[in-house]
Design an enzyme around this catalytic site. Structure first.
Site, PDB file in Angstrom:
ATOM      1  N   ASN A 105       0.871  -1.173   0.000  1.00 31.68           N
ATOM      2  CA  ASN A 105       0.000   0.000   0.000  1.00 31.68           C
ATOM      3  C   ASN A 105       0.906   1.221   0.000  1.00 31.68           C
ATOM      4  OD1 ASN A 105      -1.755   2.069   0.502  1.00 31.68           O
ATOM      5  ND2 ASN A 105      -2.399   1.366   2.529  1.00 31.68           N
TER       6      ASN A 105
ATOM      7  N   HIS B 114      -9.405   1.070   5.075  1.00 30.58           N
ATOM      8  CA  HIS B 114      -8.082   1.209   5.692  1.00 30.58           C
ATOM      9  C   HIS B 114      -8.192   2.136   6.902  1.00 30.58           C
ATOM     10  CE1 HIS B 114      -3.938   2.392   6.390  1.00 30.58           C
ATOM     11  NE2 HIS B 114      -3.618   1.246   5.811  1.00 30.58           N
TER      12      HIS B 114
ATOM     13  N   GLU C 141      -6.510   4.520   7.954  1.00 30.09           N
ATOM     14  CA  GLU C 141      -6.337   5.962   7.711  1.00 30.09           C
ATOM     15  C   GLU C 141      -7.618   6.570   7.137  1.00 30.09           C
ATOM     16  OE1 GLU C 141      -2.716   5.339   5.580  1.00 30.09           O
ATOM     17  OE2 GLU C 141      -1.836   4.701   7.489  1.00 30.09           O
TER      18      GLU C 141
ATOM     19  N   GLU D  83      -5.023  -4.883  10.682  1.00 24.95           N
ATOM     20  CA  GLU D  83      -3.980  -3.870  10.827  1.00 24.95           C
ATOM     21  C   GLU D  83      -4.212  -3.091  12.122  1.00 24.95           C
ATOM     22  OE1 GLU D  83      -2.175  -2.841   6.728  1.00 24.95           O
ATOM     23  OE2 GLU D  83      -3.815  -1.474   7.088  1.00 24.95           O
TER      24      GLU D  83
ATOM     25  N   GLY E 113       2.958   2.253  10.727  1.00 24.21           N
ATOM     26  CA  GLY E 113       3.920   3.339  10.550  1.00 24.21           C
ATOM     27  C   GLY E 113       4.667   3.711  11.816  1.00 24.21           C
TER      28      GLY E 113
ATOM     29  N   SER F   5       3.855  -2.254  10.320  1.00 25.27           N
ATOM     30  CA  SER F   5       5.305  -2.348  10.528  1.00 25.27           C
ATOM     31  C   SER F   5       5.856  -3.730  10.187  1.00 25.27           C
ATOM     32  CB  SER F   5       5.685  -1.930  11.956  1.00 25.27           C
ATOM     33  OG  SER F   5       5.305  -0.586  12.196  1.00 25.27           O
TER      34      SER F   5
HETATM   35  P1  13P Z   1       3.296   0.197   7.684  1.00 22.86           P
HETATM   36  O1  13P Z   1       3.787  -1.079   7.067  1.00 22.86           O
HETATM   37  O2  13P Z   1       4.056   1.422   7.223  1.00 22.86           O
HETATM   38  O3  13P Z   1       3.183   0.115   9.171  1.00 22.86           O
HETATM   39  O4  13P Z   1       1.791   0.428   7.125  1.00 22.86           O
HETATM   40  C1  13P Z   1       0.894  -0.613   7.185  1.00 22.86           C
HETATM   41  C2  13P Z   1      -0.310  -0.226   6.417  1.00 22.86           C
HETATM   42  O5  13P Z   1      -1.049   0.669   6.791  1.00 22.86           O
HETATM   43  C3  13P Z   1      -0.589  -0.946   5.161  1.00 22.86           C
HETATM   44  O6  13P Z   1      -1.870  -0.692   4.702  1.00 22.86           O
END
Ligand code: 13P
Length: 258
Positions: free
Chosen positions: A11, A99, A101, A171, A177, A217
């Site tokens: 992603n 997602h 976010e 997730e 992140g 991560s």
């Molecule tokens: P990271 O791998 O940067 O933690 O992000 C995960 C993510 O949100 C994938 O959709």
């Protein structure tokens, strides 16, 4: 237990310029081309889908093209939104729905995520439905309850037949992140609970066939331990997907994990 083909998607979120996205796609193709038995895909930003799709098509790539979001309606007055027909036209076959976010930064509700997932499936495309708890929810012991609410709502109206085109991505928001990944056991526990819910909703066969990715991560150094868990069927990768060699390291960790 059925053999579930592991699935690893990058992603790319809101990163890259056009040339960078095309180069990254070419790099991902090259770096993963010999890795059999893993389904691989990338989700660039909307504006790069056309160029990335063309680059993948030019090499007849095994790498699937995914979008990070989509709108629910086929066309009309929805300023700023992108329809599934527009995405299909560019060769997109996968769409991320819900997602974290989009849920927590943009404010998407369970209800909107559900409409999106159903629209993706009704359009004949594949859906990666994301779920996961915040740190406060984890600390309050609500991980399974949050996942259950998001998955139940996200699959509202989805038929058993359509479930073959659904992947769930667990997730945990606190792991995205941040450099802090869930432990392999934490991920396994959450995945078992999600699979149990799918069993209640759709029966044992659908539950056993469903692929559940871990995201948060994940990187080459921790991917093997996570993906080796019996109910972890791959990864949805953010930061580590932005370099083809680290992304390929995660795909390599998934080879043979079915
Ligand atoms: P990271 O791998 O940067 O933690 O992000 C995960 C993510 O949100 C994938 O959709």
């Amino acid at each position: 237990m059925p053999n579930r083909t592991p699935i690893v998607f990058g992603n790319w979120k809101m990163t890259q310029d056009r040339a960078g996205a095309v180069a990254l796609a070419a790099g991902v193709h090259q770096a993963t081309v010999g890795m059999a038995g893993v389904q691989v895909g990338v989700c660039p930003a909307f504006v790069h889908l056309d160029a990335v799709g063309a680059a993948l098509k030019a090499v007849d790539s095994h790498v699937a093209l995914g979008a990070q979001d989509a709108w629910t309606e086929p066309n009309g007055a929805f300023t700023g939104e992108v329809s599934l027909a527009m995405l299909k036209d560019l060769g997109v076959s996968w769409v991320l729905c819900g997602h974290s976010e989009r849920r927590h930064v943009i404010g998407e509700s369970d209800e909107l995520v559900s409409k999106k997932a159903l629209a993706v499936l009704n359009a004949g495309m594949n859906c990666i439905l994301c779920c996961g708890e915040t740190l406060a929810q984890r600390e309050a012991g609500e991980t399974d309850r949050v996942n259950e609410r998001q998955v139940r709502a996200g699959l509202n109206g989805v038929t058993s037949e359509q479930m073959s085109r659904v992947v769930i991505a667990y997730e945990p928001v606190w792991a995205i992140g941040t450099g802090k990944n869930a432990t392999p056991q934490d991920a396994q526990n959450a995945h078992v609970a999600i699979r149990g819910l799918i069993g209640q909703l759709y029966g044992a066969g659908v539950a056993a066939a469903l692929r559940i990715q871990y995201g948060g991560s994940m990187k080459p150094e921790n991917a093997r331990d996570l993906i080796n868990q019996p109910d972890v069927d791959g990864g949805l990768i953010g930061g580590a997907a932005l370099k083809s060699d680290s992304f390929a390291g995660i795909v390599r960790a998934a080879v043979g994990s079915a």
